[in-house]
Enzyme design. Structure first.
Site, mmCIF file in Angstrom:
data_model
loop_
_atom_site.group_PDB
_atom_site.id
_atom_site.type_symbol
_atom_site.label_atom_id
_atom_site.label_comp_id
_atom_site.label_asym_id
_atom_site.label_seq_id
_atom_site.Cartn_x
_atom_site.Cartn_y
_atom_site.Cartn_z
ATOM 1 N N THR A 184 113.618 79.913 32.758
ATOM 2 C CA THR A 184 114.374 80.592 31.725
ATOM 3 C C THR A 184 115.504 79.677 31.264
ATOM 4 O O THR A 184 116.029 78.897 32.044
ATOM 5 C CB THR A 184 114.958 81.887 32.324
ATOM 6 O OG1 THR A 184 113.900 82.817 32.549
ATOM 7 C CG2 THR A 184 115.995 82.521 31.420
ATOM 8 N N ARG A 211 105.401 93.636 30.892
ATOM 9 C CA ARG A 211 106.540 93.537 31.811
ATOM 10 C C ARG A 211 107.741 92.937 31.103
ATOM 11 O O ARG A 211 107.633 91.995 30.335
ATOM 12 C CB ARG A 211 106.154 92.681 33.014
ATOM 13 C CG ARG A 211 107.307 92.378 33.982
ATOM 14 C CD ARG A 211 107.917 91.019 33.762
ATOM 15 N NE ARG A 211 108.881 90.643 34.807
ATOM 16 C CZ ARG A 211 109.640 89.559 34.775
ATOM 17 N NH1 ARG A 211 109.542 88.726 33.761
ATOM 18 N NH2 ARG A 211 110.490 89.288 35.762
ATOM 19 N N VAL A 212 108.917 93.483 31.375
ATOM 20 C CA VAL A 212 110.171 92.943 30.866
ATOM 21 C C VAL A 212 111.082 92.684 32.058
ATOM 22 O O VAL A 212 111.295 93.576 32.892
ATOM 23 C CB VAL A 212 110.852 93.929 29.889
ATOM 24 C CG1 VAL A 212 112.197 93.372 29.428
ATOM 25 C CG2 VAL A 212 109.946 94.195 28.691
ATOM 26 N N GLY A 213 111.612 91.481 32.156
ATOM 27 C CA GLY A 213 112.500 91.131 33.254
ATOM 28 C C GLY A 213 113.958 91.320 32.895
ATOM 29 O O GLY A 213 114.329 92.155 32.069
ATOM 30 N N GLY A 236 113.667 87.767 38.126
ATOM 31 C CA GLY A 236 114.162 88.710 37.139
ATOM 32 C C GLY A 236 114.383 90.118 37.611
ATOM 33 O O GLY A 236 115.393 90.752 37.279
#
Length: 304
Positions: A184, A211-213, A236
């Site tokens: 990231t 999926r969202v971190g 995350g």
């Protein structure tokens, strides 16, 4: 303009100088901007376009074979914009900027987020794959069923980058266009008493589709307040559980300098989660800090 950038916390890179050169370019590009918000946007754009990092081009592939990007940014007067789960958007930070500048919202996601970005001139339908990610995906046999079947299949694969779900020497390297777990990217900038922070990612390899971190979650992957700003990177889910970026800025508000704030935030994160992460911090007073408990995290700074 003062800028600090990071290229992700994770394994030690095989070619650190090549990555450092890109980070230096990103920091210098940001320092040439006319406002902190423009600075973090410009710096992150450089990193999103480089496949050595897991943001934009070369982003991680989710369980349905789609690369989705996330980003968030915030200013010291608490203006916020974030996006998540954007297929085909290289510069997610630009899409997040649209949310901040043009909408009354904080976060817009998915296909509607892509349409919003396109309406305001952000390029969409980008090819975010590289030869390396295509080759690695081709080695897999993903399921064709629903989320439950996907979850069973990715149970020992989530976050891994080789075909059978094990960490490998090549997976731990940061050579160009290798899909990375923690690469990231992020930036924090200051001009006088004004600050901004931004973070962008391609997620984690073989996460469940959708999926969202932590990255687009305010206070987790990014945070900014009058005392300073922070951008986080790493595991995350755990970063979100402890709101790592907000934790670091809280230390600034209590009077710590940026280096101390970063160190204390990562120390607490490690104690609470046992996971790996990194963070960069820039205080209103111009103090800089970075800390990580992974094998490595590269940063760069610039000032004009």
């Amino acid at each position: 303009m003062q800028v600090i950038v990071h290229g992700g916390a994770g394994a030690s890179p095989d070619d650190p100088q090549a990555r450092q050169n890109v980070l230096d370019e990103a920091a210098a590009t940001g320092a040439d901007a006319t406002s902190p918000l423009d600075a973090v946007t410009a710096a992150v754009r450089v990193l999103e376009s480089n496949p050595r990092f897991n943001a934009g081009v070369g982003g991680a592939v989710q369980s349905d074979g789609v690369v989705r990007t996330d980003a968030g940014l915030m200013t010291s007067d608490r203006a916020v914009g974030a996006v998540s789960s954007l297929p085909g958007v290289e510069h997610a930070v630009d899409a997040a900027r649209v949310v901040l500048d043009e909408t009354p919202h904080v976060l817009v996601s998915g296909d509607e987020g892509v349409r919003l970005a396109a309406d305001y001139g952000v390029e969409t339908d980008c090819d975010l794959w590289t030869d390396r990610t295509r080759d690695r995906w081709a080695e897999l046999a993903p399921p064709s069923g629903g989320p439950a079947e996907h979850l069973s299949w990715l149970a020992d694969r989530f976050g891994r980058t080789d075909a059978d779900g094990r960490e490998s020497d090549s997976a731990a390297s940061n050579v160009a266009d290798t899909p990375q777990d923690h690469d990231t990217v992020g930036a924090v900038a200051r001009q006088g008493n004004r600050l901004a922070a931004a973070t962008s990612t391609g997620g984690r390899w073989l996460a469940l589709a959708g999926r969202v971190g932590d990255v687009p979650q305010v206070g987790s992957g990014f945070y900014c307040a009058p005392a300073g700003g922070a951008s986080a990177t790493g595991a995350g889910e755990d970063i979100a559980r402890v709101t790592l970026a907000r934790r670091a800025v809280d230390r600034l508000e209590r009077g710590d300098d940026a280096a101390t704030a970063a160190d204390r935030a990562i120390e607490a994160f490690g104690e609470l989660t046992g996971s790996d992460a990194g963070i960069i911090v820039l205080g209103r007073d111009g103090s800089l800090g970075s800390a990580f408990n992974s094998d490595a995290m590269q940063t760069a700074t610039a000032r004009r």
